[in-house]
Design a protein around this motif. Structure first.
Motif, short mmCIF file in Angstrom:
data_model
loop_
_atom_site.label_atom_id
_atom_site.label_comp_id
_atom_site.label_asym_id
_atom_site.label_seq_id
_atom_site.Cartn_x
_atom_site.Cartn_y
_atom_site.Cartn_z
N PHE A 1 -1.50 -24.05 3.00
CA PHE A 1 -0.60 -23.40 2.33
C PHE A 1 -0.70 -21.78 2.39
N ILE A 2 -1.97 -21.33 2.88
CA ILE A 2 -2.36 -19.92 3.06
C ILE A 2 -2.78 -19.50 4.27
N SER A 3 -2.28 -18.45 5.01
CA SER A 3 -2.88 -17.98 6.30
C SER A 3 -3.32 -16.51 6.11
N PRO A 4 -4.44 -16.10 6.86
CA PRO A 4 -4.58 -14.71 6.97
C PRO A 4 -3.67 -13.96 7.83
N THR A 5 -3.00 -12.80 7.38
CA THR A 5 -1.94 -12.27 8.14
C THR A 5 -2.15 -10.76 7.64
N PRO A 6 -2.48 -9.65 8.44
CA PRO A 6 -2.53 -8.36 8.06
C PRO A 6 -1.26 -7.91 7.63
N HIS A 7 -1.42 -7.05 6.56
CA HIS A 7 -0.08 -6.45 6.05
C HIS A 7 -0.16 -5.02 6.39
N MET A 8 1.02 -4.58 7.08
CA MET A 8 1.30 -3.17 7.60
C MET A 8 2.49 -2.71 6.96
N THR A 9 2.49 -1.24 7.03
CA THR A 9 3.65 -0.46 6.84
C THR A 9 3.88 0.21 7.95
N LEU A 10 5.28 0.60 8.40
CA LEU A 10 5.60 1.34 9.53
C LEU A 10 6.64 2.24 9.09
N VAL A 11 6.44 3.50 9.41
CA VAL A 11 7.68 4.32 9.05
C VAL A 11 7.78 5.38 10.06
N TRP A 12 9.03 6.17 10.22
CA TRP A 12 9.26 7.26 11.26
C TRP A 12 9.88 8.11 10.53
N GLY A 13 9.70 9.51 11.31
CA GLY A 13 10.43 10.70 10.82
C GLY A 13 9.42 11.60 9.90
N ASP A 14 9.43 12.81 10.07
CA ASP A 14 8.36 13.76 9.37
C ASP A 14 8.37 13.38 8.18
N ASP A 15 9.45 13.29 6.96
CA ASP A 15 9.25 13.16 5.84
C ASP A 15 8.58 11.71 5.30
N ASN A 16 9.07 10.87 6.09
CA ASN A 16 8.40 9.31 5.63
C ASN A 16 6.98 9.40 6.30
N PHE B 1 -8.04 -1.83 -2.78
CA PHE B 1 -7.36 -1.48 -1.11
C PHE B 1 -8.43 -1.00 -0.36
N ALA B 2 -9.73 -1.21 -0.39
CA ALA B 2 -10.77 -0.82 0.43
C ALA B 2 -10.38 -1.28 1.91
N GLY B 3 -10.56 -0.43 2.84
CA GLY B 3 -10.53 -0.78 4.12
C GLY B 3 -9.03 -0.72 4.69
N ILE B 4 -8.16 -0.09 3.75
CA ILE B 4 -6.96 0.00 4.35
C ILE B 4 -6.69 1.15 5.47
N GLU B 5 -6.08 1.16 6.50
CA GLU B 5 -6.22 2.05 7.61
C GLU B 5 -4.78 2.75 7.66
N TYR B 6 -4.97 3.95 8.17
CA TYR B 6 -3.92 4.71 8.52
C TYR B 6 -3.88 5.30 9.76
N SER B 7 -2.81 5.26 10.47
CA SER B 7 -2.72 6.10 11.93
C SER B 7 -1.27 6.39 12.35
N GLU B 8 -1.29 7.64 13.04
CA GLU B 8 -0.03 8.06 13.73
C GLU B 8 -0.14 7.88 15.11
N LYS C 1 9.16 8.11 22.95
CA LYS C 1 7.72 8.86 22.61
C LYS C 1 7.66 9.89 21.80
N SER C 2 8.79 10.56 21.61
CA SER C 2 9.21 11.61 20.99
C SER C 2 9.30 11.51 19.49
N GLN C 3 9.33 10.04 18.81
CA GLN C 3 9.59 9.79 17.66
C GLN C 3 8.25 9.77 17.03
N ARG C 4 8.42 10.41 15.75
CA ARG C 4 6.99 10.57 14.94
C ARG C 4 6.81 9.29 14.33
N ILE C 5 5.80 8.52 14.26
CA ILE C 5 5.46 7.42 13.47
C ILE C 5 4.37 7.29 12.95
#
Length: 507
Positions: free
Chosen positions: A107-122, A139-146, A164-168
């Motif tokens: 009934f349960i599986s390890p699955t990373p949780h991510m958020t993806l956004v694009w555009g300068d404001d987001n 929330f220890a260990g939560i990672e961030y990258s552009e 490639k020009s899209q900021r994410i």
């Protein structure tokens, strides 16, 4: 003579299953009966294809940290949602350890949780959100990258084909989970039945509730096969029948149910089972909601594991139907409109005209428009790999508000009678993920005199009960690690199960 039981559970979903399992531990002599309208348990909102299976812990869901008009944000709601999910993880872990639940992989599986956004404001918003969360213990260990290459390493399908020009920007937490609430529901009920702790009646509708002079509730029943009628008296009634709960709470005539109404929203997902596509994405990736979209319609691309097989879902695409249940009728909404809730409905509707416009656009969206929404997440998605499936109905709560007259509330609402003999649930997300928290709330409202004698057992099952994990970094770390091992969310964890759980897992 009509039989009298201690507890009637209306609805065979995860909420009733959780309440039944807890009450049996706390009061093993109580008689419990479950009444489910459909032929099998866990088929409506709890069913695996009727929801996205996200273990809602606010690791990736942006709607738990909205940005104020001045750009301010608070982590308080996100932390609170995470705390609630930890209660569920702890109870499930205890049930695995004592053999109540068999192999947790079911009934349960390890699955990373991510958020993806694009555009300068987001991107700016997501970075500030991460900065607020990264030092919170839960929330220890939560990672961030552009960096597109870093994001590609987290899950490859998000980058190829993207400009490639899209900021994410993206965040990732490896503490995330995918949960099959339908399987969990059936496991919990199977354990109760095996122990002789509950009677389960499928194909049985509850057609009415009436308070009797002796303080019990007359529960009127109709068997869907043959239309035979019956009844039972119950000392405590839990109305957990998803979208059907509102009508029954109205029939109960408890004052606490007055002023509540429901706004049904249909959900649909694009799904693929193509193994080549599925292999390139292992995460639940949430984006940012469109303007006017309800929180439950935040777009997300999800790994989904059902019966040991992985698929991908994208959506949800919202729509409208007056049905309150996927298997309901087109009269559902109209039958619940009463004089006491008509004004709150009107006021809530006028205050949410942007939602009406959003739903209209969703209803008439073409397949190509739906695929374009998917391609914002997975640019190289091919039309032939995906098919549209219908998810469950979600009934958003509308209720009286002293200032606005009526509001549309996104969340789960617990409704209890003043004397504590009846409780019911209205609303939607985060719903199933916080089932344990909901049941503890019901205990506090309906059984305050019993809580002192229940406290030790509850704490054995849910060690953080009555405390805040996030306030103690060491306690949070230990709880996350223990539940991850017991629920086999980390490699090699099966050998560390208690003997009873390891035995149950092989049955």
């Amino acid at each position: 003579m009509t039989k009298t039981i201690d507890v009637a559970l209306i609805g065979g979903g995860i909420m009733s299953a959780t309440l039944g399992a807890l009450l049996h531990r706390l009061e093993p002599t109580w008689t419990i009966e479950v009444f489910e309208r459909l032929p099998h348990l866990g088929m409506e909102s709890s069913g695996p294809w009727n929801n996205a299976g996200t273990g809602h812990a606010a690791l990736c869901e942006l709607n738990y940290m909205p940005e104020g008009p001045d750009g301010s944000m608070s982590a308080a709601k996100a932390v609170d949602i995470n705390e609630q999910f930890q209660l569920s993880r702890q109870l499930w872990s205890s049930f695995v350890e004592d053999g109540t639940l068999p192999d947790p992989k079911g009934f349960i599986s390890p699955t990373p949780h991510m958020t993806l956004v694009w555009g300068d404001d987001n991107v700016d918003y997501l970075r500030r959100r991460w900065e607020l969360l990264k030092d919170e213990p839960l929330f220890a260990g939560i990672e961030y990258s552009e960096d597109a290459e870093v994001i590609r390493s987290w899950t490859p399908a998000l980058i190829p084909g993207r400009k490639k020009s899209q900021r994410i920007a993206a965040t990732r937490s490896t503490d995330g989970t995918d949960v099959d609430f339908g399987a969990l529901t059936r496991m919990l009920f199977a354990s109760l039945v095996k122990q002789g702790a509950a009677g389960v009646h499928t194909n049985t509708s509850v057609t009415g509730l009436k308070r009797l002079d002796d303080g019990t509730w007359r529960v009127k029943l109709r068997h869907e096969v043959g239309q035979n009628r019956g009844e039972v008296n119950a000392r405590f009634v839990f109305v957990g029948g998803g979208g059907g709960a509102l009508k029954l709470l109205q029939q109960s005539r408890i004052p606490e149910a007055k002023g509540f109404a429901g706004f049904p929203i249909t959900g649909a997902f694009l799904r693929t089972d193509n193994p080549e596509v599925v292999a390139r994405h292992n995460a639940k990736v949430y984006g940012k909601a469109s303007v006017g979209a309800p929180p439950m319609s935040v777009p997300h691309l999800d790994t989904r594991v059902v019966d040991g097989e992985a698929s991908l879902l994208f959506g949800p695409y919202a729509g409208f139907s007056p049905k309150y249940l996927k298997t309901g009728t087109y009269l559902d909404m109209f039958e619940t409109i009463k004089p006491h809730n008509l004004y709150p409905m009107i006021r809530a509707g006028l205050a949410n005209l942007d939602l009406v416009g959003y739903l209209a656009g969703e209803v008439f969206a073409t397949r190509e428009q739906r695929m374009e929404a998917l391609r914002e997440f997975m640019p190289n998605a091919k039309d032939e790999d995906w098919r549209l499936i219908t998810a469950g109905q979600r009934v958003q709560v509308m209720k009286k508000d002293p200032e606005k007259g009526g509001i549309l509330q996104f969340g789960t609402e617990v409704v209890t009678g003043a004397d504590g003999t009846i409780a019911g649930l209205l609303g939607a997300s985060p719903g199933a993920s916080t089932a344990v928290h909901v049941m503890l709330t019901i205990f506090e409202r309906c059984f305050p005199e019993r809580l002192p004698q229940w406290r030790d057992t509850i704490t054995q099952l849910i060690p953080s009960y009555g405390t805040k994990l996030n306030a103690d970094a060491e306690a949070a770390r230990e709880s996350l690690a223990r539940t991850a091992r017991t629920l086999r969310l980390v490699e090699g964890a099966s050998a560390e199960l208690e003997p009873s759980a390891a035995t149950a897992a092989t049955v």
